[in-house]
Design an enzyme around this catalytic site. Structure first.
Site, PDB file in Angstrom:
ATOM      1  CB  VAL A 139      -0.910   0.030   1.242  1.00 36.46           C
ATOM      2  CG1 VAL A 139      -1.831   1.251   1.196  1.00 36.46           C
ATOM      3  CG2 VAL A 139      -1.721  -1.251   1.358  1.00 36.46           C
ATOM      4  CB  CYS A 140       1.077   4.205   0.533  1.00 36.51           C
ATOM      5  SG  CYS A 140       1.472   5.962   0.548  1.00 36.51           S
TER       6      CYS A 140
END
Length: 209
Positions: A99-100
């Site tokens: 994520v990210c």
């Protein structure tokens, strides 16, 4: 099924807690936080710590790995215990996810070469330096790698994964349970929809030297 969620000092809370809420609620699933050193790991805002109960080596063959981003991501780019563990478990895992800016950690560990991947919009172009193909989408799947864009996209990534792991009906049930039905009051949730003034304000408020 075992889901290993990686923590390190300076992680962004929602990057990992969003997927934890989704994947941890799947039937017959154990979600465990792992870190190089067990103990309380503090997030990038400094006001939240998560107690880690497992060392990386205590989890040798997880079914799913989740790596989030955060300001501490920059300290996780050099080859070391985390990278070695990621490479070691990459083979047996069903899904390796991020994520990210967690995707930059996967890329730096050598896992995303030749793969399509996404990240936070501010870091997306950096993926190319590690041989990955940056894709400006909220969730990108290539092989057994699933990457989510910035922060809140971790929920979308995890729900996508839930559907692939347990079926769409189970994923929809989890979505209903957590009442994930975004209706944000503003339309500035991505670089594509934000106005130049919104972007300038963001950098003014949050840019770090």
């Amino acid at each position: 099924m075992q889901v290993a969620i990686v923590l390190y000092p300076g992680f962004t809370a929602l990057d990992v807690i969003g997927p934890y809420e989704v994947l941890g609620r799947l039937p017959d699933t154990e979600a465990v936080f792992v870190a190089e050193t067990p103990g309380a790991v503090r997030n990038d805002l400094g006001g939240l710590s998560v107690g880690v109960v497992a060392r990386l080596d205590d989890v040798p063959a997880p079914d799913v790995v989740v790596v989030g981003g955060g300001s501490g991501q920059a300290d996780q780019m050099s080859d070391g215990p985390l990278h070695a563990w990621l490479r070691r478990v990459d083979g047996p895992t069903t899904w390796m996810t991020s994520v990210c800016t967690g995707s930059l950690i996967l890329a730096a560990a050598g896992l995303l070469g030749g793969r399509r991947a996404t990240s936070h919009w501010g870091a997306l172009d950096q993926l190319a330096g590690f041989g990955a193909t940056p894709v400006n989408e909220r969730v990108v799947i290539d092989g057994h790698y699933a990457t989510g864009a910035g922060v809140s996209a971790g929920i979308d990534m995890a729900l996508t994964l839930a559907g692939l792991l347990r079926g769409d009906d189970v994923a929809r049930a989890v979505q209903l349970l957590i009442e994930y039905a975004p209706r944000p009051p503003y339309g500035s949730g991505s670089r594509d929809t934000a106005s130049p003034e919104d972007v300038e304000k963001m950098f003014t408020l949050f840019a770090q030297g």
